[in-house]
Design a protein around this motif. Structure first.
Motif, PDB file in Angstrom:
ATOM      1  N   TYR A  30      35.765 -51.157 -92.116  1.00 42.28           N
ATOM      2  CA  TYR A  30      34.498 -50.690 -91.563  1.00 42.28           C
ATOM      3  C   TYR A  30      34.627 -50.496 -90.058  1.00 42.28           C
ATOM      4  O   TYR A  30      34.102 -49.540 -89.500  1.00 42.28           O
ATOM      5  CB  TYR A  30      33.383 -51.683 -91.888  1.00 42.28           C
ATOM      6  N   GLU A  31      35.336 -51.398 -89.399  1.00 41.90           N
ATOM      7  CA  GLU A  31      35.546 -51.296 -87.962  1.00 41.90           C
ATOM      8  C   GLU A  31      36.257 -49.985 -87.631  1.00 41.90           C
ATOM      9  O   GLU A  31      35.863 -49.268 -86.714  1.00 41.90           O
ATOM     10  CB  GLU A  31      36.371 -52.480 -87.465  1.00 41.90           C
ATOM     11  N   GLN A  32      37.291 -49.635 -88.404  1.00 36.35           N
ATOM     12  CA  GLN A  32      38.037 -48.405 -88.152  1.00 36.35           C
ATOM     13  C   GLN A  32      37.159 -47.183 -88.371  1.00 36.35           C
ATOM     14  O   GLN A  32      37.210 -46.236 -87.600  1.00 36.35           O
ATOM     15  CB  GLN A  32      39.278 -48.340 -89.039  1.00 36.35           C
ATOM     16  N   ARG A  33      36.330 -47.199 -89.417  1.00 38.34           N
ATOM     17  CA  ARG A  33      35.410 -46.086 -89.662  1.00 38.34           C
ATOM     18  C   ARG A  33      34.443 -45.921 -88.502  1.00 38.34           C
ATOM     19  O   ARG A  33      34.145 -44.802 -88.084  1.00 38.34           O
ATOM     20  CB  ARG A  33      34.626 -46.316 -90.946  1.00 38.34           C
ATOM     21  N   LEU A  34      33.960 -47.050 -87.974  1.00 34.77           N
ATOM     22  CA  LEU A  34      33.034 -47.011 -86.870  1.00 34.77           C
ATOM     23  C   LEU A  34      33.702 -46.451 -85.618  1.00 34.77           C
ATOM     24  O   LEU A  34      33.141 -45.605 -84.918  1.00 34.77           O
ATOM     25  CB  LEU A  34      32.481 -48.421 -86.598  1.00 34.77           C
ATOM     26  N   VAL A  35      34.916 -46.872 -85.346  1.00 31.21           N
ATOM     27  CA  VAL A  35      35.680 -46.361 -84.195  1.00 31.21           C
ATOM     28  C   VAL A  35      35.920 -44.871 -84.354  1.00 31.21           C
ATOM     29  O   VAL A  35      35.749 -44.090 -83.411  1.00 31.21           O
ATOM     30  CB  VAL A  35      37.014 -47.127 -84.036  1.00 31.21           C
ATOM     31  N   ASP A  36      36.299 -44.431 -85.564  1.00 30.58           N
ATOM     32  CA  ASP A  36      36.526 -43.002 -85.822  1.00 30.58           C
ATOM     33  C   ASP A  36      35.259 -42.199 -85.616  1.00 30.58           C
ATOM     34  O   ASP A  36      35.277 -41.096 -85.067  1.00 30.58           O
ATOM     35  CB  ASP A  36      37.045 -42.793 -87.248  1.00 30.58           C
ATOM     36  N   LYS A  37      34.122 -42.752 -86.046  1.00 27.28           N
ATOM     37  CA  LYS A  37      32.835 -42.063 -85.928  1.00 27.28           C
ATOM     38  C   LYS A  37      32.458 -41.898 -84.458  1.00 27.28           C
ATOM     39  O   LYS A  37      31.977 -40.849 -84.043  1.00 27.28           O
ATOM     40  CB  LYS A  37      31.779 -42.863 -86.682  1.00 27.28           C
ATOM     41  N   ILE A  38      32.671 -42.955 -83.681  1.00 28.34           N
ATOM     42  CA  ILE A  38      32.291 -42.922 -82.274  1.00 28.34           C
ATOM     43  C   ILE A  38      33.225 -42.015 -81.465  1.00 28.34           C
ATOM     44  O   ILE A  38      32.777 -41.234 -80.623  1.00 28.34           O
ATOM     45  CB  ILE A  38      32.277 -44.343 -81.670  1.00 28.34           C
ATOM     46  N   THR A  39      34.502 -42.112 -81.718  1.00 26.41           N
ATOM     47  CA  THR A  39      35.482 -41.331 -80.937  1.00 26.41           C
ATOM     48  C   THR A  39      35.676 -39.922 -81.461  1.00 26.41           C
ATOM     49  O   THR A  39      36.204 -39.076 -80.741  1.00 26.41           O
ATOM     50  CB  THR A  39      36.850 -42.042 -80.907  1.00 26.41           C
ATOM     51  N   GLY A  40      35.292 -39.669 -82.708  1.00 24.47           N
ATOM     52  CA  GLY A  40      35.548 -38.362 -83.314  1.00 24.47           C
ATOM     53  C   GLY A  40      34.449 -37.455 -83.167  1.00 24.47           C
ATOM     54  O   GLY A  40      34.128 -36.498 -82.702  1.00 24.47           O
TER      55      GLY A  40
END
Length: 122
Positions: A112-122
């Motif tokens: 979930y953390e990685q998805r959140l990082v991808d969402k914010i940075t992508g």
């Protein structure tokens, strides 16, 4: 070794020789230690009493729901249903953070953390 430790050791040794520890409940079974590092030291006794009484503090129940929902999301194949459950997970994490007044550690939810990082940075 101080005097109290010597007295304690001697009492334990005497009890062992007399067989006081021979037929204890749970003998030969592994011990299950609860990780209480997340609980503030001044609340540990209260949490232990609640746990032994079969009660779960609200923040623990919320964290359990979050972890169960995360596991459920991993098993869903339908994109619409997965999105619905992700929104529910976001809401539960938000509610949990508001109640706790400190954020949930996303290290507990690495995917979930990685998805959140991808969402914010992508």
């Amino acid at each position: 070794m101080d005097a109290i430790a010597k007295i304690a050791e001697e009492k334990i040794r005497t009890a062992m020789e007399e067989g006081a520890f021979d037929n204890l409940a749970g003998a030969g079974k592994p011990l299950h230690f609860e990780d209480e590092t997340w609980v503030p030291e001044d609340l540990r006794l209260a949490y232990r009493v609640l746990r032994n009484a079969g009660c779960i503090p609200p923040d623990l129940e919320a964290k359990r729901e979050i972890m169960n929902l995360k596991d459920l999301i991993d098993t869903i194949d339908d994109d619409k249903e997965k999105l619905k459950k992700l929104r529910e997970l976001n809401f539960k994490i938000l509610t949990f953070n508001i109640v706790r007044k400190r954020p949930l550690n996303l290290e507990d939810l690495p995917a979930y953390e990685q998805r959140l990082v991808d969402k914010i940075t992508g």
